[in-house]
Design a protein around this motif. Sequence first.
Motif, PDB file in Angstrom:
ATOM      1  N   PHE A   1       7.628   5.143   8.777  1.00 28.59           N
ATOM      2  CA  PHE A   1       9.190   5.278   7.630  1.00 28.59           C
ATOM      3  C   PHE A   1      10.080   6.143   7.819  1.00 28.59           C
ATOM      4  O   PHE A   1      11.942   6.182   8.292  1.00 28.59           O
TER       5      PHE A   1
ATOM      6  N   ASN B   1      10.681   2.754  -3.503  1.00 29.27           N
ATOM      7  CA  ASN B   1      10.972   0.822  -4.100  1.00 29.27           C
ATOM      8  C   ASN B   1       9.730   0.410  -4.163  1.00 29.27           C
ATOM      9  O   ASN B   1      10.167  -1.114  -4.629  1.00 29.27           O
TER      10      ASN B   1
ATOM     11  N   TRP C   1     -11.783  -2.917   3.215  1.00 29.50           N
ATOM     12  CA  TRP C   1     -10.578  -1.542   2.298  1.00 29.50           C
ATOM     13  C   TRP C   1     -11.279  -0.206   3.199  1.00 29.50           C
ATOM     14  O   TRP C   1     -10.360   0.423   4.476  1.00 29.50           O
TER      15      TRP C   1
ATOM     16  N   GLY D   1       2.047   4.640   6.382  1.00 29.81           N
ATOM     17  CA  GLY D   1       3.452   4.666   7.076  1.00 29.81           C
ATOM     18  C   GLY D   1       4.882   5.163   7.100  1.00 29.81           C
ATOM     19  O   GLY D   1       5.653   5.136   6.922  1.00 29.81           O
TER      20      GLY D   1
ATOM     21  N   ARG E   1      -8.488  -1.860  -7.629  1.00 27.66           N
ATOM     22  CA  ARG E   1      -6.594  -2.943  -7.175  1.00 27.66           C
ATOM     23  C   ARG E   1      -6.754  -4.033  -7.181  1.00 27.66           C
ATOM     24  O   ARG E   1      -7.765  -4.597  -6.734  1.00 27.66           O
TER      25      ARG E   1
ATOM     26  N   HIS F   1      -5.663   5.924  -1.043  1.00 26.13           N
ATOM     27  CA  HIS F   1      -5.426   4.990  -0.979  1.00 26.13           C
ATOM     28  C   HIS F   1      -3.415   4.983  -0.335  1.00 26.13           C
ATOM     29  O   HIS F   1      -2.458   4.676  -0.328  1.00 26.13           O
TER      30      HIS F   1
ATOM     31  N   GLY G   1       2.651   6.427  -2.525  1.00 24.38           N
ATOM     32  CA  GLY G   1       0.775   7.230  -3.563  1.00 24.38           C
ATOM     33  C   GLY G   1       0.581   8.403  -3.157  1.00 24.38           C
ATOM     34  O   GLY G   1       1.327   9.158  -2.743  1.00 24.38           O
TER      35      GLY G   1
ATOM     36  N   ARG H   1      -9.424   1.145   6.552  1.00 28.09           N
ATOM     37  CA  ARG H   1      -8.669   2.383   7.127  1.00 28.09           C
ATOM     38  C   ARG H   1      -9.255   3.404   7.815  1.00 28.09           C
ATOM     39  O   ARG H   1      -8.048   3.314   8.453  1.00 28.09           O
TER      40      ARG H   1
ATOM     41  N   ILE I   1      -7.067  -3.682   4.252  1.00 29.63           N
ATOM     42  CA  ILE I   1      -6.214  -2.079   3.616  1.00 29.63           C
ATOM     43  C   ILE I   1      -5.675  -1.995   2.333  1.00 29.63           C
ATOM     44  O   ILE I   1      -5.635  -1.024   2.137  1.00 29.63           O
TER      45      ILE I   1
ATOM     46  N   PRO J   1       6.654   8.274  -4.227  1.00 30.24           N
ATOM     47  CA  PRO J   1       6.677   7.466  -3.732  1.00 30.24           C
ATOM     48  C   PRO J   1       5.674   6.811  -2.599  1.00 30.24           C
ATOM     49  O   PRO J   1       5.864   5.458  -2.576  1.00 30.24           O
TER      50      PRO J   1
ATOM     51  N   ARG K   1      -3.563  -0.170 -11.475  1.00 29.30           N
ATOM     52  CA  ARG K   1      -5.257  -0.854 -11.029  1.00 29.30           C
ATOM     53  C   ARG K   1      -5.343  -1.130 -12.413  1.00 29.30           C
ATOM     54  O   ARG K   1      -5.206  -1.741 -13.395  1.00 29.30           O
TER      55      ARG K   1
ATOM     56  N   CYS L   1       0.062   5.665   0.983  1.00 26.43           N
ATOM     57  CA  CYS L   1       0.942   4.894   2.350  1.00 26.43           C
ATOM     58  C   CYS L   1       0.236   5.579   3.799  1.00 26.43           C
ATOM     59  O   CYS L   1       0.515   6.567   4.410  1.00 26.43           O
TER      60      CYS L   1
HETATM   61  C1  HEM Z   1      10.362   2.916   1.433  1.00 21.83           C
HETATM   62  C2  HEM Z   1       8.863   2.861   2.797  1.00 21.83           C
HETATM   63  C3  HEM Z   1       7.237   2.459   1.433  1.00 21.83           C
HETATM   64  C4  HEM Z   1       6.809   2.864   0.342  1.00 21.83           C
HETATM   65  C5  HEM Z   1       7.923   3.132  -0.717  1.00 21.83           C
HETATM   66  C6  HEM Z   1       5.445   2.693   0.498  1.00 21.83           C
HETATM   67  C7  HEM Z   1       5.334   2.582  -0.794  1.00 21.83           C
HETATM   68  C8  HEM Z   1       3.848   2.512  -0.467  1.00 21.83           C
HETATM   69  C9  HEM Z   1       2.922   2.662  -2.020  1.00 21.83           C
HETATM   70  C10 HEM Z   1       3.479   3.479  -3.279  1.00 21.83           C
HETATM   71  C11 HEM Z   1       1.871   3.325  -1.298  1.00 21.83           C
HETATM   72  C12 HEM Z   1       0.078   3.369  -2.081  1.00 21.83           C
HETATM   73  C13 HEM Z   1      -0.181   1.828  -2.912  1.00 21.83           C
HETATM   74  C14 HEM Z   1      -1.465   2.041  -3.729  1.00 21.83           C
HETATM   75  O1  HEM Z   1      -2.175   2.640  -3.621  1.00 21.83           O
HETATM   76  O2  HEM Z   1      -1.432   1.164  -4.240  1.00 21.83           O
HETATM   77  C15 HEM Z   1       1.546   2.336  -0.096  1.00 21.83           C
HETATM   78  C16 HEM Z   1       0.265   2.036   0.693  1.00 21.83           C
HETATM   79  C17 HEM Z   1       0.402   1.810   1.905  1.00 21.83           C
HETATM   80  N1  HEM Z   1       1.101   1.233   2.533  1.00 21.83           N
HETATM   81 FE1  HEM Z   1       3.017   2.078   2.847  1.00 21.83          FE
HETATM   82  N2  HEM Z   1       5.409   2.641   1.747  1.00 21.83           N
HETATM   83  C18 HEM Z   1       6.024   2.423   2.899  1.00 21.83           C
HETATM   84  C19 HEM Z   1       6.330   2.511   4.311  1.00 21.83           C
HETATM   85  C20 HEM Z   1       4.995   1.856   5.163  1.00 21.83           C
HETATM   86  C21 HEM Z   1       5.242   1.998   5.816  1.00 21.83           C
HETATM   87  C22 HEM Z   1       6.336   1.688   7.105  1.00 21.83           C
HETATM   88  C23 HEM Z   1       3.985   0.648   6.778  1.00 21.83           C
HETATM   89  C24 HEM Z   1       3.433   0.446   8.049  1.00 21.83           C
HETATM   90  C25 HEM Z   1       2.009   1.481   8.387  1.00 21.83           C
HETATM   91  C26 HEM Z   1       2.888   1.252   5.439  1.00 21.83           C
HETATM   92  C27 HEM Z   1       1.642   1.406   5.149  1.00 21.83           C
HETATM   93  C28 HEM Z   1       1.127   0.904   4.061  1.00 21.83           C
HETATM   94  C29 HEM Z   1      -0.649   0.673   4.017  1.00 21.83           C
HETATM   95  C30 HEM Z   1      -1.224   0.384   5.183  1.00 21.83           C
HETATM   96  C31 HEM Z   1      -0.836   1.167   2.951  1.00 21.83           C
HETATM   97  C32 HEM Z   1      -1.971   1.307   1.841  1.00 21.83           C
HETATM   98  C33 HEM Z   1      -3.027   2.375   2.202  1.00 21.83           C
HETATM   99  C34 HEM Z   1      -3.991   1.862   1.794  1.00 21.83           C
HETATM  100  O3  HEM Z   1      -4.670   1.658   0.124  1.00 21.83           O
HETATM  101  O4  HEM Z   1      -5.242   2.492   1.835  1.00 21.83           O
HETATM  102  N3  HEM Z   1       3.973   1.537   4.367  1.00 21.83           N
HETATM  103  N4  HEM Z   1       2.956   2.538   0.451  1.00 21.83           N
END
Ligand code: HEM
Length: 459
Positions: A406, A327, A99, A402, A75, A398, A394, A103, A92, A392, A333, A400
């Motif tokens: 969600f 979304n 990271w 959450g 990233r 990495h 990932g 994590r 994170i 959706p 990357r 998500c």
């Molecule tokens: C519809 C709701 C959500 C969608 C579509 C979504 C989508 C994503 C995606 C696609 C990634 C991967 C990013 C990557 O690979 O670079 C991600 C990572 C992440 N999301 Fe979500 N997310 C959502 C809700 C949430 C919520 C509610 C949280 C609350 C904790 C959250 C926290 C994170 C965190 C902390 C990461 C980074 C994880 C890492 O890189 O180790 N997300 N999310």
Amino acid sequence: MPHVTGTFATSPHVVPTHRAIPRLVSDPVTELARMGTDASGQIVRLHLGPFRPYLVSHPDHVQQVLKTDWTNFVREGVFWRPLQRLIGHESILGEGEGWASARKILQPLFTARYVASLAEDMADIIAERVAGLGDLTRGDSPIDVEHHMTSIVNQAVIKVLFGGRISPETAESLAPEFATCATSIGFRMLLPFASYSIRLPGDRAFLRAAKKIDEIVYPLIERAKRENNDGKEVVSALLTARLEKEGRADLRQVRDDLVNIYGAASETTAMSLIWLWQVLHDHPDVNARLQEEIDRVVGGGPVRPSHVAEMPYLRAVLQELLRVYPNAWVVPRQTVADTVIGGVPVKAGSQVLISPYTTHRLEEFWPRPLEFDPGRWTDDTGERRHRYAFIPFGLGPHVCLGQHLFYIEASLVIANLMSRYRPVVANPQKLRPVPGGATLRPKQKLFLHLQPIERNRAA
Ligand code: HEM
């Protein structure tokens, strides 16, 4: 066209600049997906002048980038650099050591079990906010869906992060500051190599909003530190975990953790909840089945987190919503070393775009891809599906953090709304997806009439 694998070099599908730019300017989300689906998921190279990213959408290739070869796809680069002034480099949403340690510390705070322990408080605040909408709809005026979904989600996320330490007014003021940060980095993304010593349009607004966010978040962390009360909400748990694991809780680090999570959690969830109401309007059969399930499980009583597991159809609707309107519509990357994806040689330093929106529209994996059909999730076809065809959130290291939050939060919002009111879209239309900051949003505004359901119910 068949998917090409093997060690021999293959040429990517190329979309030349004179075609790519007008198409992406006119309708970026739909056109990007079309470029991927026209190539049946093979690698596409977009020529955008000198900037030439690769579009990766086939699930095998997604798996390589996000999982099997993930350390070679980081990233960094044009999409992430402008955000780093807000999210920091060591948290994170970053890479490397920072990271990995974030994590390890944050993961236990977002497991299904931990989220369940926070969900009662979240259910109360969501119920209170949804009940309050009734006052706004008196006199038959419809509500602005984006405004109210954002506000409800914002209050719920903030409750999970900060417990009762923040006033509703201060909480309310955080969302617009984040929105300003997300929308003011357009020029930085267009001109990624411009030095930060040169002021670009949007910079001033970005810095002002980032400063306001810090002015709200730092005092909350300091207060949680002083109170030292073993609370379950994320800020206290985070301070405790960092102290235990690292012997100290650096304020800047905790601020980065919280700002990253707030940014990742709020807009994504709120935007999913906008699409839902138009989808339910367009699919009365889905609406009726969902309403029946919510009425049967929740009845007239308050919605509790324990209801969520009893509503499998609601879960299927949310999964299908995230398939059709993921979304996080692109996940960018940058390659570290020369590599090969799907037979196509890719040089070190290249930009690679994973596009869940495109992957979710590949006919090979999703029959009738444009049709909204929650039935895909209630039969057994899911077991035979490629694991990397639904991304959706990932996948890989990495993935998500959450997801549980969600599903529980969105379910509570929907079940509260549909058990109190009959929501009816006031201005039904074909919504057009556009990128808004980092997320996918409808271009048009949507309004909802909330007709109260008359029954004797506990508040
Ligand atoms: C519809 C709701 C959500 C969608 C579509 C979504 C989508 C994503 C995606 C696609 C990634 C991967 C990013 C990557 O690979 O670079 C991600 C990572 C992440 N999301 Fe979500 N997310 C959502 C809700 C949430 C919520 C509610 C949280 C609350 C904790 C959250 C926290 C994170 C965190 C902390 C990461 C980074 C994880 C890492 O890189 O180790 N997300 N999310």
